[in-house]
Motif scaffolding. Structure first.
Motif, short mmCIF file in Angstrom:
data_model
loop_
_atom_site.label_atom_id
_atom_site.label_comp_id
_atom_site.label_asym_id
_atom_site.label_seq_id
_atom_site.Cartn_x
_atom_site.Cartn_y
_atom_site.Cartn_z
N ASP A 1 -8.37 1.10 -0.99
CA ASP A 1 -9.69 0.72 -1.49
C ASP A 1 -10.78 1.16 -0.51
O ASP A 1 -11.68 0.39 -0.14
CB ASP A 1 -9.76 -0.79 -1.73
CG ASP A 1 -11.00 -1.19 -2.52
OD1 ASP A 1 -11.52 -0.34 -3.27
OD2 ASP A 1 -11.46 -2.34 -2.38
N ARG B 1 -6.88 6.94 -0.41
CA ARG B 1 -8.19 6.38 -0.69
C ARG B 1 -8.10 5.26 -1.72
O ARG B 1 -8.69 4.18 -1.56
CB ARG B 1 -9.15 7.47 -1.20
CG ARG B 1 -10.60 7.01 -1.19
CD ARG B 1 -11.35 7.44 -2.43
NE ARG B 1 -10.77 6.96 -3.66
CZ ARG B 1 -10.86 5.72 -4.11
NH1 ARG B 1 -11.45 4.78 -3.40
NH2 ARG B 1 -10.31 5.39 -5.27
N ALA B 2 -7.32 5.50 -2.77
CA ALA B 2 -7.18 4.49 -3.82
C ALA B 2 -6.38 3.28 -3.33
O ALA B 2 -6.76 2.13 -3.58
CB ALA B 2 -6.52 5.11 -5.04
N ASP C 1 -13.91 3.76 0.78
CA ASP C 1 -15.01 4.53 0.21
C ASP C 1 -14.82 6.02 0.46
O ASP C 1 -15.27 6.85 -0.33
CB ASP C 1 -16.35 4.06 0.80
CG ASP C 1 -16.72 2.67 0.31
OD1 ASP C 1 -16.68 2.45 -0.92
OD2 ASP C 1 -17.03 1.80 1.14
N ARG D 1 0.84 -1.20 0.00
CA ARG D 1 0.00 0.00 0.00
C ARG D 1 0.88 1.25 0.00
O ARG D 1 0.59 2.23 -0.70
CB ARG D 1 -0.93 -0.01 1.21
CG ARG D 1 -1.96 -1.14 1.19
CD ARG D 1 -3.14 -0.81 2.08
NE ARG D 1 -4.07 -1.92 2.26
CZ ARG D 1 -4.99 -2.31 1.39
NH1 ARG D 1 -5.09 -1.69 0.23
NH2 ARG D 1 -5.80 -3.31 1.67
N ALA E 1 -14.68 7.82 -2.92
CA ALA E 1 -14.57 7.06 -4.17
C ALA E 1 -15.80 7.37 -5.02
O ALA E 1 -16.91 7.53 -4.49
CB ALA E 1 -14.50 5.57 -3.87
N ASP F 1 -3.15 -2.70 7.38
CA ASP F 1 -3.69 -1.45 6.86
C ASP F 1 -3.40 -0.30 7.82
O ASP F 1 -3.02 0.80 7.41
CB ASP F 1 -5.21 -1.56 6.65
CG ASP F 1 -5.59 -2.57 5.58
OD1 ASP F 1 -4.88 -2.64 4.56
OD2 ASP F 1 -6.58 -3.28 5.77
N ARG G 1 -14.90 2.53 5.17
CA ARG G 1 -15.59 1.64 4.25
C ARG G 1 -17.03 1.49 4.71
O ARG G 1 -17.29 1.28 5.89
CB ARG G 1 -14.92 0.26 4.20
CG ARG G 1 -13.60 0.23 3.44
CD ARG G 1 -12.97 -1.14 3.43
NE ARG G 1 -11.66 -1.12 2.78
CZ ARG G 1 -10.69 -2.01 3.01
NH1 ARG G 1 -10.90 -2.99 3.88
NH2 ARG G 1 -9.54 -1.92 2.38
#
Length: 642
Positions: free
Chosen positions: A438, A434-435, A440, A378, A480, A590, A580
């Motif tokens: 993954d 954010r990308a 929201d 990441r 997103a 993460d 999310r």
């Protein structure tokens, strides 16, 4: 001609005030910018009566009531349908309920748990000796009726009805033994707590009560139990200082004890005060949240401290903490102090974080493993994107932070579509995160005017800082594009949600900043929380907080960081948050990667503050409602701020 008594400057000032008032009356909701606030014919969003926690409780009870196996029904209720660890609910049981579950189902949070007995499902000749009840309260507690206590409906707020639980005769004998032991244990604990409080003297008790009132006031919502009595700073009828109950209020359980002879304190209050003091002694106010939703007894606190001791001792290096020789208050105070010292040691080599179980608002402190491939992957994705968008180099976020600090001048100059490089860095970093995760939604918050903060710090103008309102803060929220599917597939609605989140995060900055200031009267009079210092991962947090329910915040990561301004460290000054709305929860790797991202944001903010202190100017003007509207609906970032 200027009318008598009114200068041209006065008319201009009056016009300016009228314009400001007119603007203040306009809606700041992105989809209704420029329209009069409060003029919508109906609410844009109406809560479903089953949204959030009430709906979860109803679904859980429905599933439990449909079970043929009483043991399975108990498991569903204890875990709220598998969403929380059973251990939390088990530690919320009153001593009679705890004894009943132990003898009927062989379930207990205590070590060792007796897994051999399951009298509720065992074959028994003849009718049951007692027919008990099992229920679920509207606060999420599992409750049981036991011999001589009467029906649950007469004393509990139940989600629905009750399940009947047969007690065979051997269970009554075992229950009598368990309750006898529990009663003796409770009496001994209360006597020991009372003796310790007596030794502190009246002044010592008053100082302790003052500290605990401050702890309740400066800590996130919690609910604690002493048997059927509830101590809480959360909603409904608060019994401790918080949002709706000020210190000194006659309903405040702590204030009501000040000046009262110890002999007149109830055993519940005696144990509550001592247990809260032990928790605070072990790690500060935040440790209270690790008891959230459970019984507050010496035994419960001793178990929490022992689990914490084992976690810290598993970290290599430093001096190990010895277990308490007993559960006497003096021994536990020694253990709590040693745990606090050990905590300071382990945080130099490992990452601590909290795991939040939203339905019961319960937090569990964890020691993270070292970063592995998941975290590194990441981070590499974020680094690659940042290298393409902003003038930083480095193969890791730490290298990029070092590069920023070595040449930070661009942070105070315009960059891309933004008035400052800092704004550009915040936006690009949040977008990249954010990308990469993954998510929201991703976001980061901060203060709009570092020059104003530096000026106030130089003059020690604590009242000025305390008086800043929400518009003095910002939060850049990047959703997103696909997140619109959670909001009626509407980009307009998504923009409104993004701005609502941004507004709430501005409040969080406002709520934390003065916790870093000297405790002068202007600061003490202000509502604030102790600034956060460790990150957290939240599960199923779309339950209690109305904003979380509306924005469907199910899984999240919060990674707060301190920023140094002049010679003062401001804890929780910035953070990175990832949300999310559904799907897979975030994990520990993460969180570790998010920590590196938030560190970059904090280092860039510190570097900008250093430049401002040397004479540069840097004001954050982006990330208002107009910016969020344009970013979300047009899919591109502009720095116009409505």
């Amino acid at each position: 001609m200027t009318p008598r008594g009114e200068t041209g400057t006065g008319r201009a000032a009056a016009g300016s005030r009228r314009a400001a008032l007119a603007k203040a009356r306009q809606s700041r909701r992105p989809s209704r910018l420029g329209e009069r606030a409060g003029a919508a014919p109906k609410p844009d969003f109406v809560f479903d009566s089953n949204a959030g926690f009430p709906g979860l409780l109803a679904r859980t009870w429905s599933r439990a009531a449909a079970e043929q196996d009483p043991g399975r029904a108990v498991e569903l209720l204890l875990t709220l349908g598998g969403l929380v660890p059973a251990d939390i609910s088990l530690r919320a049981l009153r001593c009679t309920e705890e004894a009943a579950l132990r003898v009927l189902f062989g379930i207990s949070w205590r070590e060792p748990a007796d897994k051999g007995r399951d009298m509720a499902t065992a074959d028994a000749a003849g009718p049951p000796a007692f027919l008990g009840e099992l229920g679920l309260t509207t606060s999420g507690r599992v409750v049981l009726s036991v011999p001589s206590e009467g029906p649950l409906a007469g004393r509990e707020k139940l989600v629905d009805g009750v399940l009947r639980i047969p007690w065979p005769a051997p269970a009554l004998t075992a229950y009598e033994h368990e309750v006898g032991q529990a009663s003796a244990r409770s009496a001994a604990e209360a006597a020991d707590c009372r003796a310790w409080l007596s030794a502190t003297g009246p002044q010592g008790r008053d100082r302790l009560l003052d500290e605990l009132k401050d702890a309740a006031r400066r800590t996130a919502p919690f609910v604690l139990y002493q048997e059927e009595r509830q101590y809480t700073n959360f909603r409904e009828r608060n019994t401790l200082p918080g949002k709706t109950l000020w210190p000194g209020h006659p309903d405040c359980a702590l204030s009501a004890l000040q000046g009262i002879p110890l002999a007149l304190w109830s055993d519940s209050d005696v144990v509550m005060v001592v247990c809260l003091a032990l928790l605070v002694r072990s790690a500060g106010y935040a440790r209270i949240e690790e008891a959230n939703g459970t019984q507050l007894t010496v035994g419960h606190v001793a178990a929490l401290l022992e689990r914490t001791r084992r976690k810290y001792n598993a970290v290599p290096g430093g001096r190990r903490v010895r277990p308490a020789a007993s559960q006497r208050v003096t021994e536990l105070r020694t253990l709590a102090a040693a745990i606090r010292a050990r905590r300071a040691q382990v945080t130099r080599s490992v990452q601590l974080y909290r795991e939040i179980h939203g339905p019961l608002m319960h937090k569990i402190e964890r020691v993270a493993e070292a970063p592995a491939d998941g975290a590194r992957e990441r981070e590499q994705r974020i680094c690659a994107r940042l290298a393409d968008r902003i003038p930083v180099t480095g193969g890791t976020l730490a290298e990029m932070s070092a590069d920023i600090q070595a040449g930070a001048d661009w942070l105070t100059r315009p960059h891309g579509a933004f008035g400052t490089g800092l704004e550009s860095l915040v936006y690009e970093t949040v977008s990249a995160a954010r990308a990469a995760f993954d998510a929201d939604f991703a976001m980061s918050r901060g203060l709009r005017s570092l020059p104003a903060l530096i000026q106030a710090l130089r003059h020690e103008d604590w009242a000025r800082i305390s008086g800043w309102e929400l518009p003095e803060y910002f939060c850049c929220v990047v959703p997103a594009a696909g997140a619109r599917r959670y909001f009626e597939d509407s980009a307009d609605r998504l923009a409104d949600v993004a701005w609502a989140i941004s507004s709430r995060m501005q409040y969080n900055s406002w709520h934390f900043i003065v916790g870093n200031l000297p405790k002068v009267p202007e600061v003490e009079a202000r509502d604030y929380f102790v600034p956060p210092t460790v990150p957290d991962i939240a599960f199923h947090s779309d339950q209690h907080h109305h904003g979380h329910v509306a924005a469907q915040v199910r899984f999240s990561i919060r990674s707060p960081q301190a920023v140094k301004v002049l010679d003062r460290a401001f804890g929780g000054f910035v953070d990175l948050r990832l949300l999310r709305c559904a799907g897979t929860p975030f994990g520990e790797q993460d969180l570790l990667a998010a920590q590196h991202v938030s560190t970059l944001l904090a280092d860039a903010t510190t570097a900008t503050a250093t430049l401002v202190a040397a004479g540069a100017e840097a004001e954050v003007t982006a990330f208002g409602p107009q910016w969020h509207w344009e970013t979300v609906t047009a899919g591109e970032s502009r720095c116009a701020d409505g």
